[in-house]
Design an enzyme around this catalytic site. Structure first.
Site, PDB file in Angstrom:
ATOM      1  N   LYS A  40       0.754  -1.349   0.135  1.00 18.01           N
ATOM      2  CA  LYS A  40      -0.102  -0.334  -0.281  1.00 18.01           C
ATOM      3  C   LYS A  40       1.082   1.070  -0.668  1.00 18.01           C
ATOM      4  CE  LYS A  40      -0.566   0.787   4.806  1.00 18.01           C
ATOM      5  NZ  LYS A  40      -0.885   0.740   6.063  1.00 18.01           N
ATOM      6  N   GLY A 185      14.749   4.739  25.370  1.00 17.42           N
ATOM      7  CA  GLY A 185      16.135   4.720  24.701  1.00 17.42           C
ATOM      8  C   GLY A 185      16.397   3.433  24.817  1.00 17.42           C
ATOM      9  N   GLY A 186      15.444   2.722  23.972  1.00 17.90           N
ATOM     10  CA  GLY A 186      15.495   1.005  23.146  1.00 17.90           C
ATOM     11  C   GLY A 186      16.461   1.382  22.040  1.00 17.90           C
ATOM     12  N   HIS A 447      45.281 -11.691   9.319  1.00 19.99           N
ATOM     13  CA  HIS A 447      45.890 -10.235  10.152  1.00 19.99           C
ATOM     14  C   HIS A 447      46.199  -9.487   9.560  1.00 19.99           C
ATOM     15  CE1 HIS A 447      48.267  -9.273  13.419  1.00 19.99           C
ATOM     16  NE2 HIS A 447      49.183  -8.761  12.341  1.00 19.99           N
TER      17      HIS A 447
HETATM   18  P1  FAD Z   1       7.693  -4.258   6.761  1.00 22.37           P
HETATM   19  O1  FAD Z   1       8.686  -3.613   6.741  1.00 22.37           O
HETATM   20  O2  FAD Z   1       6.955  -2.622   8.399  1.00 22.37           O
HETATM   21  O3  FAD Z   1       6.869  -3.822   5.568  1.00 22.37           O
HETATM   22  C1  FAD Z   1       5.580  -3.732   5.951  1.00 22.37           C
HETATM   23  C2  FAD Z   1       5.013  -3.445   4.254  1.00 22.37           C
HETATM   24  O4  FAD Z   1       4.138  -3.916   4.799  1.00 22.37           O
HETATM   25  C3  FAD Z   1       5.093  -2.038   4.471  1.00 22.37           C
HETATM   26  O5  FAD Z   1       5.317  -1.780   3.208  1.00 22.37           O
HETATM   27  C4  FAD Z   1       3.196  -1.626   4.050  1.00 22.37           C
HETATM   28  O6  FAD Z   1       3.059  -0.765   3.765  1.00 22.37           O
HETATM   29  C5  FAD Z   1       2.827  -2.364   4.372  1.00 22.37           C
HETATM   30  N1  FAD Z   1       1.341  -2.675   4.599  1.00 22.37           N
HETATM   31  C6  FAD Z   1       1.013  -2.681   5.760  1.00 22.37           C
HETATM   32  N2  FAD Z   1      -0.626  -3.146   6.179  1.00 22.37           N
HETATM   33  C7  FAD Z   1      -1.084  -3.604   4.409  1.00 22.37           C
HETATM   34  C8  FAD Z   1      -2.425  -3.306   3.804  1.00 22.37           C
HETATM   35  N3  FAD Z   1      -2.966  -3.968   4.501  1.00 22.37           N
HETATM   36  N4  FAD Z   1      -1.947  -3.617   2.188  1.00 22.37           N
HETATM   37  C9  FAD Z   1      -0.653  -3.720   1.944  1.00 22.37           C
HETATM   38  N5  FAD Z   1       0.124  -3.375   2.330  1.00 22.37           N
HETATM   39  C10 FAD Z   1       0.370  -3.177   3.390  1.00 22.37           C
HETATM   40  N6  FAD Z   1      15.522  -4.083  12.132  1.00 22.37           N
HETATM   41  C11 FAD Z   1      16.904  -4.374  12.094  1.00 22.37           C
HETATM   42  O7  FAD Z   1      16.740  -6.048  11.947  1.00 22.37           O
HETATM   43  N7  FAD Z   1      17.890  -4.187  11.905  1.00 22.37           N
HETATM   44  C12 FAD Z   1      17.603  -2.413  12.069  1.00 22.37           C
HETATM   45  O8  FAD Z   1      18.565  -1.621  12.193  1.00 22.37           O
HETATM   46  C13 FAD Z   1      16.522  -1.683  12.521  1.00 22.37           C
HETATM   47  N8  FAD Z   1      16.696  -0.721  12.456  1.00 22.37           N
HETATM   48  C14 FAD Z   1      15.679  -0.211  12.402  1.00 22.37           C
HETATM   49  C15 FAD Z   1      14.989   1.656  12.347  1.00 22.37           C
HETATM   50  C16 FAD Z   1      14.405   2.044  13.108  1.00 22.37           C
HETATM   51  C17 FAD Z   1      14.245   3.883  12.458  1.00 22.37           C
HETATM   52  C18 FAD Z   1      13.291   1.571  12.813  1.00 22.37           C
HETATM   53  C19 FAD Z   1      11.586   2.057  12.640  1.00 22.37           C
HETATM   54  C20 FAD Z   1      12.784  -0.048  12.669  1.00 22.37           C
HETATM   55  C21 FAD Z   1      14.242  -0.773  12.412  1.00 22.37           C
HETATM   56  N9  FAD Z   1      14.069  -2.059  12.778  1.00 22.37           N
HETATM   57  C22 FAD Z   1      16.015  -2.712  12.272  1.00 22.37           C
HETATM   58  C23 FAD Z   1      12.827  -2.812  12.561  1.00 22.37           C
HETATM   59  C24 FAD Z   1      12.667  -3.257  10.995  1.00 22.37           C
HETATM   60  O9  FAD Z   1      12.114  -2.658  10.112  1.00 22.37           O
HETATM   61  C25 FAD Z   1      11.511  -4.534  11.181  1.00 22.37           C
HETATM   62  O10 FAD Z   1      11.918  -5.366  11.845  1.00 22.37           O
HETATM   63  C26 FAD Z   1      10.991  -4.384   9.644  1.00 22.37           C
HETATM   64  O11 FAD Z   1      10.879  -3.564   8.556  1.00 22.37           O
HETATM   65  C27 FAD Z   1       9.972  -5.431   9.660  1.00 22.37           C
HETATM   66  O12 FAD Z   1       9.563  -6.247   8.122  1.00 22.37           O
HETATM   67  P2  FAD Z   1       8.245  -6.702   8.360  1.00 22.37           P
HETATM   68  O13 FAD Z   1       8.598  -6.843   7.072  1.00 22.37           O
HETATM   69  O14 FAD Z   1       7.403  -7.330   9.011  1.00 22.37           O
HETATM   70  O15 FAD Z   1       7.930  -5.652   8.104  1.00 22.37           O
END
Ligand code: FAD
Length: 468
Positions: A40, A185-186, A447
């Protein structure tokens, strides 16, 4: 609104194109399935667009800035160092985020995954609607993998807006604030605290628990706290954020600490207190999918929900909200749908915080191992004894191995220090493959390298350290 009056048939449909969804779609296609992915908002999800990748881009830019300011130790003197933050943001967006997300889109197309733009909503266990602002189309499907991710939690008294930021807002600021409060502070709050402190912002972290970076071993967190202190970042623990009052020039953050009401006037407040799964507006109930009280989807070890043809992965299922967990679960679910006998095994799941220094952990900590009744010992090798770390002027940190007393099997490891995020990979392999300290000690490491400290830690675990 145009409504498609007939249903289009799909075989496997993936909902959400984050690191869970796009990986699931590609793997399912590789396994011979006909795959469509519904998204989306943005290909690449939170991680590539407003999470892992842009945050790491800003972290590295902020280190460059610090290096430019502080390299006299190496005989490098710079004058008139300036920061054009709008340019930093342009680089982050165009050269990092856009390149990566375009790359993912190309990969999907190359694997013949059909991309459907719009918001998916389940009608039942085999039908969904996909809506855009102007149209709605019904699809039937044989299998679905739900990977809709999560969004930042908004707390009472802190309505997100121009001055009260969520992580996305903080990643997209066009100016470096003079001052900022970070509530939480996570790892996300601590990483962004590092970015803005490096860029010159006066940062205060308000943490509700007794320590930041909850979940990581204390000795690692201490190193991060020491660096924060050196940078002038104030950490207020056991603090409860109460309210943000936005005014003309900034925001007043009211909080309670040690039984007293306090307040801070700052340019921005960033709230990073956790994330909520995107399962509330998806119609999962109509499909019969069971969820926990917190809105997480209940799954088995293949990612299958209570409805056999619907799978769920990533941030919407229990466990840490991490991109590599989402991608790992994605491959298992896609392979399970293809009939493979696969199951998740989280034993070697790394956790990394890209703080200063980086801290990373994989497998069990010493105390977790002991809680499980294992007889283990922990052996720590300091980066101060590693030549490469010395040559990088980055000796803060260590490699720790948690090994069984009986046969030196590596059940866990923690790394603090420069490039801990990369060093932990070797130890993840060790935990995953059930290696013992001898396997690592006998592996020849180049190394001088930071990786040698893993070998040194293994030798120390065997009681025969050369460099300690
Ligand atoms: P997402 O990446 O959230 O993707 C879900 C997708 O589904 C989105 O594009 C959304 O638009 C779409 N969607 C939702 N509902 C619908 C619907 N009804 N129909 C169609 N599409 C839909 N993780 C790490 O491992 N390392 C890191 O360094 C790290 N840094 C981070 C830094 C920040 C600032 C944040 C916010 C998160 C970070 N994370 C990190 C966490 C990581 O981004 C998430 O764990 C990861 O993106 C989860 O992946 P996902 O595929 O479950 O969902």
């Amino acid at each position: 609104m145009v409504v498609g009056d007939f249903a289009i048939e799909l075989d496997t449909v993936v909902i959400g194109a984050g690191p869970g969804g796009y990986v699931a779609a590609i793997r399912a296609a590789q396994m011979g399935q006909k795959v469509a992915i519904v998204e989306k908002e943005y290909i690449g999800g939170v991680c590539l667009n407003v999470g892992c990748i842009p945050s790491k881009a800003l972290i590295s830019a902020s280190h460059r800035y610090q290096d430019a300011l502080n390299s006299t130790l190496f005989g490098v003197t710079t004058e008139n160092v300036t920061l054009d933050f709008a340019k930093t943001q342009e680089w982050k967006q165009n050269e990092v985020v856009a390149k990566l997300t375009n790359g993912v889109e190309m990969l999907l197309k190359k694997n013949k995954v059909e991309i459907i733009r719009g918001e998916a909503y389940f009608n039942d266990a085999n039908t969904m609607r996909v809506m855009t602002e102007t149209s709605a189309q019904t699809y039937t499907f044989n299998n679905a993998i739900v990977a809709t991710g999560s969004r930042p939690i908004e707390i009472k008294g802190f309505k997100f807006g121009e001055r009260v930021l969520d992580s996305t807002g903080a990643l997209n600021l066009q100016e470096v604030p003079e001052s900022m409060v970070i509530v939480g502070g996570g790892y996300i709050g601590s990483e962004l605290a590092g970015v803005y402190a490096n860029l010159g912002t006066k940062v205060t972290i308000l943490e509700g628990l007794p320590s930041i970076l909850n979940g990581f071993d204390k000795d690692m967190v201490k190193l991060v706290e020491k660096n924060f202190k050196n940078q002038g970042v104030e950490i207020i623990t056991d603090a409860m954020a109460k309210e943000a009052v936005v005014n003309e020039n900034g925001v007043t953050v009211k909080y309670e600490a040690k039984g007293k009401e306090e307040s801070l006037d700052v340019d921005y407040v960033l709230v990073t207190v956790g994330r909520r799964p995107n399962t509330d507006e998806l119609g999962l109930e109509s499909a019969g999918v069971k969820m926990t009280e917190r809105g997480l989807v209940e799954v088995d070890e293949q990612g299958r929900t209570s409805v056999p043809n619907i799978y769920a992965i990533g941030d919407i299922v229990p466990g840490p909200a991490l991109a590599h967990k989402a991608s790992y679960e994605a491959k298992i679910a896609a392979e399970a749908i293809s009939g493979e006998k696969v199951a998740v095994d989280y034993r070697a799941m790394p956790a990394v915080a890209f703080t200063n220094p980086e801290i990373a952990s994989v497998g069990l900590t010493e105390s977790e191992a002991k809680e499980q009744g294992l007889k283990v010992k922990a052996t720590k090798f300091p980066l101060g004894a590693n030549g490469r770390a010395l040559s990088l002027n980055a000796t803060d940190g260590f490699v720790r191995l948690v090994t069984t007393k009986e046969d030196n099997v590596i059940v866990g490891a923690q790394v603090a220090g420069i490039n801990a995020s990369d060093i932990i990979a070797e130890l993840g392999l060790a935990v995953e493959s059930g290696m013992n300290a001898e396997d690592i000690a006998l592996t020849i490491h180049g190394h001088p390298s930071l990786g040698e400290s893993v070998m040194d830690a293994a030798e120390a675990a065997l009681g025969m350290p050369i460099h300690m």
